[in-house]
Design a protein around this motif. Structure first.
Motif, PDB file in Angstrom:
ATOM      1  N   ALA A 161     -33.719  19.410  50.921  1.00 57.04           N
ATOM      2  CA  ALA A 161     -32.624  18.994  50.039  1.00 57.04           C
ATOM      3  C   ALA A 161     -31.273  19.323  50.667  1.00 57.04           C
ATOM      4  CB  ALA A 161     -32.763  19.669  48.681  1.00 57.04           C
ATOM      5  N   VAL A 162     -31.144  20.517  51.211  1.00 61.82           N
ATOM      6  CA  VAL A 162     -29.881  20.913  51.842  1.00 61.82           C
ATOM      7  C   VAL A 162     -29.629  20.080  53.101  1.00 61.82           C
ATOM      8  CG1 VAL A 162     -28.700  22.793  53.054  1.00 61.82           C
ATOM      9  CG2 VAL A 162     -29.876  23.249  50.896  1.00 61.82           C
ATOM     10  N   ALA A 163     -30.689  19.823  53.874  1.00 62.61           N
ATOM     11  CA  ALA A 163     -30.538  19.083  55.125  1.00 62.61           C
ATOM     12  C   ALA A 163     -29.969  17.680  54.896  1.00 62.61           C
ATOM     13  CB  ALA A 163     -31.883  19.000  55.839  1.00 62.61           C
ATOM     14  N   LEU A 164     -30.300  17.079  53.755  1.00 58.43           N
ATOM     15  CA  LEU A 164     -29.842  15.722  53.474  1.00 58.43           C
ATOM     16  C   LEU A 164     -28.742  15.671  52.416  1.00 58.43           C
ATOM     17  CD1 LEU A 164     -33.219  13.726  53.534  1.00 58.43           C
ATOM     18  CD2 LEU A 164     -31.615  14.190  55.386  1.00 58.43           C
ATOM     19  N   SER A 165     -28.202  16.827  52.083  1.00 58.06           N
ATOM     20  CA  SER A 165     -27.196  16.896  51.006  1.00 58.06           C
ATOM     21  C   SER A 165     -25.907  16.152  51.344  1.00 58.06           C
ATOM     22  CB  SER A 165     -26.869  18.355  50.690  1.00 58.06           C
ATOM     23  OG  SER A 165     -26.298  19.003  51.824  1.00 58.06           O
ATOM     24  N   HIS A 166     -25.640  15.933  52.629  1.00 54.04           N
ATOM     25  CA  HIS A 166     -24.404  15.267  53.042  1.00 54.04           C
ATOM     26  C   HIS A 166     -24.469  13.753  52.899  1.00 54.04           C
ATOM     27  CE1 HIS A 166     -27.104  14.907  56.447  1.00 54.04           C
ATOM     28  NE2 HIS A 166     -26.366  13.899  56.878  1.00 54.04           N
ATOM     29  N   GLU A 167     -25.646  13.209  52.656  1.00 59.62           N
ATOM     30  CA  GLU A 167     -25.824  11.755  52.689  1.00 59.62           C
ATOM     31  C   GLU A 167     -25.193  11.078  51.471  1.00 59.62           C
ATOM     32  OE1 GLU A 167     -29.034   9.805  54.169  1.00 59.62           O
ATOM     33  OE2 GLU A 167     -29.826  11.451  55.382  1.00 59.62           O
ATOM     34  N   LYS A 168     -24.621   9.896  51.727  1.00 62.40           N
ATOM     35  CA  LYS A 168     -23.993   9.110  50.670  1.00 62.40           C
ATOM     36  C   LYS A 168     -24.947   8.080  50.076  1.00 62.40           C
ATOM     37  CE  LYS A 168     -20.147  11.196  51.638  1.00 62.40           C
ATOM     38  NZ  LYS A 168     -19.677  12.323  50.761  1.00 62.40           N
ATOM     39  N   GLU A 169     -26.067   7.841  50.743  1.00 59.91           N
ATOM     40  CA  GLU A 169     -27.020   6.831  50.286  1.00 59.91           C
ATOM     41  C   GLU A 169     -27.573   7.185  48.908  1.00 59.91           C
ATOM     42  OE1 GLU A 169     -29.331   4.052  49.364  1.00 59.91           O
ATOM     43  OE2 GLU A 169     -28.311   3.785  51.296  1.00 59.91           O
ATOM     44  N   PHE A 170     -27.459   6.244  47.969  1.00 56.93           N
ATOM     45  CA  PHE A 170     -27.908   6.468  46.597  1.00 56.93           C
ATOM     46  C   PHE A 170     -29.373   6.891  46.544  1.00 56.93           C
ATOM     47  CE2 PHE A 170     -30.273   4.644  43.025  1.00 56.93           C
ATOM     48  CZ  PHE A 170     -29.663   5.243  41.941  1.00 56.93           C
ATOM     49  N   PHE A 171     -30.236   6.214  47.297  1.00 55.86           N
ATOM     50  CA  PHE A 171     -31.667   6.483  47.203  1.00 55.86           C
ATOM     51  C   PHE A 171     -32.046   7.850  47.772  1.00 55.86           C
ATOM     52  CE2 PHE A 171     -31.804   1.809  46.774  1.00 55.86           C
ATOM     53  CZ  PHE A 171     -32.556   1.729  45.612  1.00 55.86           C
ATOM     54  N   ILE A 172     -31.186   8.406  48.616  1.00 55.18           N
ATOM     55  CA  ILE A 172     -31.404   9.772  49.101  1.00 55.18           C
ATOM     56  C   ILE A 172     -30.916  10.775  48.065  1.00 55.18           C
ATOM     57  CG2 ILE A 172     -30.725  11.467  50.836  1.00 55.18           C
ATOM     58  CD1 ILE A 172     -32.792   9.509  51.844  1.00 55.18           C
ATOM     59  N   GLN A 173     -29.719  10.559  47.551  1.00 58.85           N
ATOM     60  CA  GLN A 173     -29.203  11.482  46.537  1.00 58.85           C
ATOM     61  C   GLN A 173     -30.116  11.526  45.319  1.00 58.85           C
ATOM     62  OE1 GLN A 173     -25.112  10.633  45.562  1.00 58.85           O
ATOM     63  NE2 GLN A 173     -24.381  10.961  47.646  1.00 58.85           N
ATOM     64  N   LYS A 174     -30.603  10.365  44.912  1.00 60.94           N
ATOM     65  CA  LYS A 174     -31.500  10.294  43.756  1.00 60.94           C
ATOM     66  C   LYS A 174     -32.814  11.014  44.042  1.00 60.94           C
ATOM     67  CE  LYS A 174     -32.207   8.205  39.636  1.00 60.94           C
ATOM     68  NZ  LYS A 174     -31.300   8.301  38.476  1.00 60.94           N
ATOM     69  N   ALA A 175     -33.336  10.840  45.253  1.00 64.59           N
ATOM     70  CA  ALA A 175     -34.599  11.468  45.618  1.00 64.59           C
ATOM     71  C   ALA A 175     -34.486  12.983  45.640  1.00 64.59           C
ATOM     72  CB  ALA A 175     -35.066  10.953  46.979  1.00 64.59           C
ATOM     73  N   ILE A 176     -33.370  13.499  46.127  1.00 64.53           N
ATOM     74  CA  ILE A 176     -33.163  14.953  46.118  1.00 64.53           C
ATOM     75  C   ILE A 176     -33.254  15.481  44.689  1.00 64.53           C
ATOM     76  CG2 ILE A 176     -31.468  16.789  46.486  1.00 64.53           C
ATOM     77  CD1 ILE A 176     -30.444  15.163  48.910  1.00 64.53           C
ATOM     78  N   GLY A 177     -32.524  14.834  43.789  1.00 64.86           N
ATOM     79  CA  GLY A 177     -32.542  15.266  42.397  1.00 64.86           C
ATOM     80  C   GLY A 177     -33.905  15.131  41.760  1.00 64.86           C
ATOM     81  N   TRP A 178     -34.598  14.037  42.050  1.00 62.53           N
ATOM     82  CA  TRP A 178     -35.913  13.798  41.479  1.00 62.53           C
ATOM     83  C   TRP A 178     -36.907  14.857  41.944  1.00 62.53           C
ATOM     84  CZ3 TRP A 178     -39.177   8.788  42.826  1.00 62.53           C
ATOM     85  CH2 TRP A 178     -40.316   8.768  42.013  1.00 62.53           C
ATOM     86  N   ALA A 179     -36.894  15.163  43.234  1.00 61.61           N
ATOM     87  CA  ALA A 179     -37.820  16.159  43.775  1.00 61.61           C
ATOM     88  C   ALA A 179     -37.576  17.529  43.149  1.00 61.61           C
ATOM     89  CB  ALA A 179     -37.675  16.229  45.291  1.00 61.61           C
ATOM     90  N   LEU A 180     -36.305  17.890  43.000  1.00 60.02           N
ATOM     91  CA  LEU A 180     -35.981  19.188  42.401  1.00 60.02           C
ATOM     92  C   LEU A 180     -36.318  19.207  40.918  1.00 60.02           C
ATOM     93  CD1 LEU A 180     -32.549  19.795  44.163  1.00 60.02           C
ATOM     94  CD2 LEU A 180     -34.674  21.072  44.559  1.00 60.02           C
ATOM     95  N   ARG A 181     -36.054  18.106  40.209  1.00 60.44           N
ATOM     96  CA  ARG A 181     -36.383  18.045  38.777  1.00 60.44           C
ATOM     97  C   ARG A 181     -37.881  18.186  38.556  1.00 60.44           C
ATOM     98  NH1 ARG A 181     -34.797  12.938  37.473  1.00 60.44           N
ATOM     99  NH2 ARG A 181     -36.892  12.109  37.206  1.00 60.44           N
TER     100      ARG A 181
END
Length: 214
Positions: A161-181
C-alpha cells in the motif's frame, strides 16, 4: 469450445447485450447472458474437464479469452476458478498474460482472486508485480490477498500500500483502500494504526475506502 458455444449461444439476448456493453463503457461486445445463467450453463461443461492438465486448462482459457464477446472471458475465469487447484506458482506467467489482455476491472479482479488462491496455498508474494509497468498488474499485487482473513500477510499488505501510495491512477488508489478495508474486518486495530502512521501518505480515496467500516 463447441460445448461452450452450445451452452451460451441459446441464452444470448441482444437487448441485454447492449445494456451490458454500455455498463462497460462500450469497450467490449456481449452476448447478453447474465452471470447466474452463464455459470449454471457452463458448470456441467467445465465439471467434465476434471483431471485436465494445468497446461490444457490454460490453453482453453486462452482460447476463450480470444473470443470477442465478454462472456467468453468470464467463461475462462469460471473454468480457472473451478480448477484452480491444478495450478501452481509456475503457471503465474500464463495467468498474468491474461491480466494484460482485454484488461478491465471485471477480468482483472477475477484473475486476482484465482492468483490469490494459488499464492495463498504457496505462501508467496507478488513483489515483481508491484513494480510492473502495467497498472493492472500492480492492481493484482494489491488485491491478491483479498479474502485471506487472518492468513493475510500484514507486513506485505501495508508495504504494498505504501509502495503504491504515490500513484494517481484511480484503479490503484481504489485497490489500496479495498485491500485495507477487507483486512480491517479481521484486524481493525492494525489498520487503524497503519492509517495513523505509515498509511498517512495514502491518497484521500484510499484512506476513505480503508476506513469505511472502522
Amino acid at each position: 469450445m463447441v460445448s461452450v458455444d452450445a451452452a451460451l449461444l441459446p441464452l444470448a439476448d441482444a437487448g441485454r447485450a447492449a445494456a451490458m456493453s454500455a455498463y462497460m463503457r462500450n469497450q467490449f461486445p456481449f452476448l447478453g447472458v447474465p452471470t447466474p445463467a452463464r455459470r449454471a450453463a457452463l458448470k456441467p461443461v467445465f465439471k467434465a474437464l476434471r483431471g485436465l492438465s494445468a497446461e490444457d486448462l490454460l490453453a482453453l482459457a486462452g482460447a476463450l479469452w480470444e473470443r470477442p464477446q465478454r462472456e467468453y472471458q468470464y467463461a475462462a475465469l469460471d473454468l480457472l476458478c473451478m480448477h484452480w487447484k491444478a495450478l501452481d506458482r509456475t503457471h503465474l506467467p500464463a495467468l498474468m498474460a491474461l491480466v494484460r489482455r482485454k484488461s478491465w476491472w471485471d477480468t482483472v479482479d477475477g484473475l486476482a482472486s484465482i492468483i490469490g488462491d494459488v499464492l495463498r496455498r504457496e505462501h508467496h508474494g507478488m513483489d515483481d508485480a508491484l513494480a510492473h509497468e502495467d497498472f493492472w498488474v500492480r492492481r493484482i499485487a494489491l488485491l491478491h490477498q483479498l479474502g485471506w482473513g487472518k492468513s493475510t500477510d500484514q507486513e506485505r499488505l501495508f508495504r504494498y500500500a505504501v509502495a503504491l501510495s504515490h500513484e494517481k491512477e484511480f484503479f490503484i488508489q481504489k485497490a489500496i483502500g479495498w485491500a485495507l478495508r477487507d483486512y480491517a474486518r479481521h484486524a481493525p486495530d492494525a489498520v487503524r494504526a497503519f492509517l495513523s502512521g505509515p498509511g498517512a501518505c495514502l491518497a484521500p480515496l484510499s484512506r476513505r475506502e480503508a476506513a469505511k467500516h472502522l
